[in-house]
Design an enzyme around this catalytic site. Structure first.
Site, PDB file in Angstrom:
ATOM      1  N   GLN A   1       0.823  -1.220   0.000  1.00  0.00           N
ATOM      2  CA  GLN A   1       0.000   0.000   0.000  1.00  0.00           C
ATOM      3  C   GLN A   1       0.851   1.262   0.000  1.00  0.00           C
ATOM      4  O   GLN A   1       0.352   2.339  -0.289  1.00  0.00           O
ATOM      5  CB  GLN A   1      -0.941   0.012   1.219  1.00  0.00           C
ATOM      6  CG  GLN A   1      -1.951  -1.127   1.191  1.00  0.00           C
ATOM      7  CD  GLN A   1      -2.892  -1.047   2.367  1.00  0.00           C
ATOM      8  OE1 GLN A   1      -2.586  -1.561   3.433  1.00  0.00           O
ATOM      9  NE2 GLN A   1      -4.033  -0.391   2.199  1.00  0.00           N
TER      10      GLN A   1
ATOM     11  N   LEU B   1      -7.571   1.428   3.081  1.00  0.00           N
ATOM     12  CA  LEU B   1      -6.956   2.731   2.819  1.00  0.00           C
ATOM     13  C   LEU B   1      -6.602   2.888   1.340  1.00  0.00           C
ATOM     14  O   LEU B   1      -6.435   4.006   0.869  1.00  0.00           O
ATOM     15  CB  LEU B   1      -5.698   2.902   3.688  1.00  0.00           C
ATOM     16  CG  LEU B   1      -5.955   2.926   5.196  1.00  0.00           C
ATOM     17  CD1 LEU B   1      -4.636   3.002   5.957  1.00  0.00           C
ATOM     18  CD2 LEU B   1      -6.861   4.092   5.580  1.00  0.00           C
TER      19      LEU B   1
HETATM   20  O1  GNR Z   1      -8.485   0.864   8.407  1.00  0.00           O
HETATM   21  C1  GNR Z   1      -8.887  -0.248   8.061  1.00  0.00           C
HETATM   22  N1  GNR Z   1     -10.029  -0.733   8.602  1.00  0.00           N
HETATM   23  C2  GNR Z   1     -10.419  -2.037   8.467  1.00  0.00           C
HETATM   24  C3  GNR Z   1     -11.706  -2.368   8.868  1.00  0.00           C
HETATM   25  C4  GNR Z   1     -12.149  -3.651   8.785  1.00  0.00           C
HETATM   26  C5  GNR Z   1     -11.315  -4.629   8.307  1.00  0.00           C
HETATM   27  C6  GNR Z   1     -10.044  -4.332   7.881  1.00  0.00           C
HETATM   28  C7  GNR Z   1      -9.590  -3.037   7.972  1.00  0.00           C
HETATM   29  S1  GNR Z   1      -7.970  -2.672   7.488  1.00  0.00           S
HETATM   30  C8  GNR Z   1      -8.148  -1.008   7.030  1.00  0.00           C
HETATM   31  C9  GNR Z   1      -6.804  -0.415   6.698  1.00  0.00           C
HETATM   32  C10 GNR Z   1      -6.231  -1.088   5.476  1.00  0.00           C
HETATM   33  O2  GNR Z   1      -6.581  -0.852   4.356  1.00  0.00           O
HETATM   34  N2  GNR Z   1      -5.339  -2.013   5.684  1.00  0.00           N
HETATM   35  O3  GNR Z   1      -4.816  -2.688   4.655  1.00  0.00           O
HETATM   36 NI    NI Z   2      -6.350  -2.628   3.092  1.00  0.00          NI
END
Ligand code: GNR
Ligand code: NI
Length: 185
Positions: free
Chosen positions: A51, A89
């Site tokens: 990412q 994200l």
């Molecule tokens: O911030 C994030 N929230 C989330 C909510 C439910 C399940 C997984 C996540 S991970 C995510 C951040 C992200 O994109 N991590 O790769």
């Molecule tokens: Ni993610």
């Protein structure tokens, strides 16, 4: 510590398999620190190396102050199934229910290269599964039914316009805000 740029859906690095880490260097520890900072600024609960444009098999997690560095992580046990809402994200403002194991045991190396195992349930278990997926080029939308995936991708087609060159830049003010909060806690 600099904020890293977040790659969004469409950037091919999100679809690549990462390369296992063989040596933990100071440079890798700096990357880990920068990933925590970037994740906090973005208000995420996890962040995987692809990412931020990197190929190391590495992810960081912070679920309600439970922080983990997972290097070369593997899920060694899984149990139960539940649907729960996820976001990513790298696919901002798109959310959907994903079925995941409710309990997992993950084996990984920590930031000193020491092997450890952690048992997780519910949101932490969900987050570990989401992050480990990223290390193998899988995104949460891949777990949706064709219909739900179509509607998520339709939403993304519009959201994507906000991210020229598939890069998401965070506001440095969010970092300052977070540091301020750290001091209060
Ligand atoms: O911030 C994030 N929230 C989330 C909510 C439910 C399940 C997984 C996540 S991970 C995510 C951040 C992200 O994109 N991590 O790769
Ligand atoms: Ni993610």
């Amino acid at each position: 510590m600099p904020l890293l740029e977040i790659r969004v859906l469409g950037d091919p690095i999100l679809r690549e398999e990462t390369i296992p880490v063989t040596e933990i260097t100071d440079e890798l520890r700096t990357l880990i620190d920068d990933m925590f900072e970037t994740m906090h600024a973005a208000k995420g609960i996890g962040l995987a190396a692809p990412q931020v444009g990197r190929r190391e098999r590495l992810t960081v997690v912070d679920v309600d102050g439970d922080r983990f560095v997972l290097i070369n992580p593997e899920i060694v046990e899984r149990e139960g199934k539940a649907k729960g809402e996820e976001g990513c994200l790298s696919i901002p403002d798109v959310y959907a229910d994903v079925e995941r194991a409710t309990r997992v045991v993950v084996r990984a190396l920590d930031r000193d290269g020491q092997p450890f195992e952690v048992e997780a349930r519910d949101l932490l278990a969900r987050c570990f599964q989401h992050e480990i997926d990223h290390l193998f080029g899988t995104l949460f939308i891949d777990h949706l039914s064709v219909l739900k995936r179509r509607s998520a991708l339709a939403k993304w087609t519009k959201e994507k316009e906000k991210y020229p060159r598939l890069i998401r830049r965070l506001d440095p003010a969010d970092v300052a805000a977070h540091h301020h909060r750290d001091e209060e806690l």
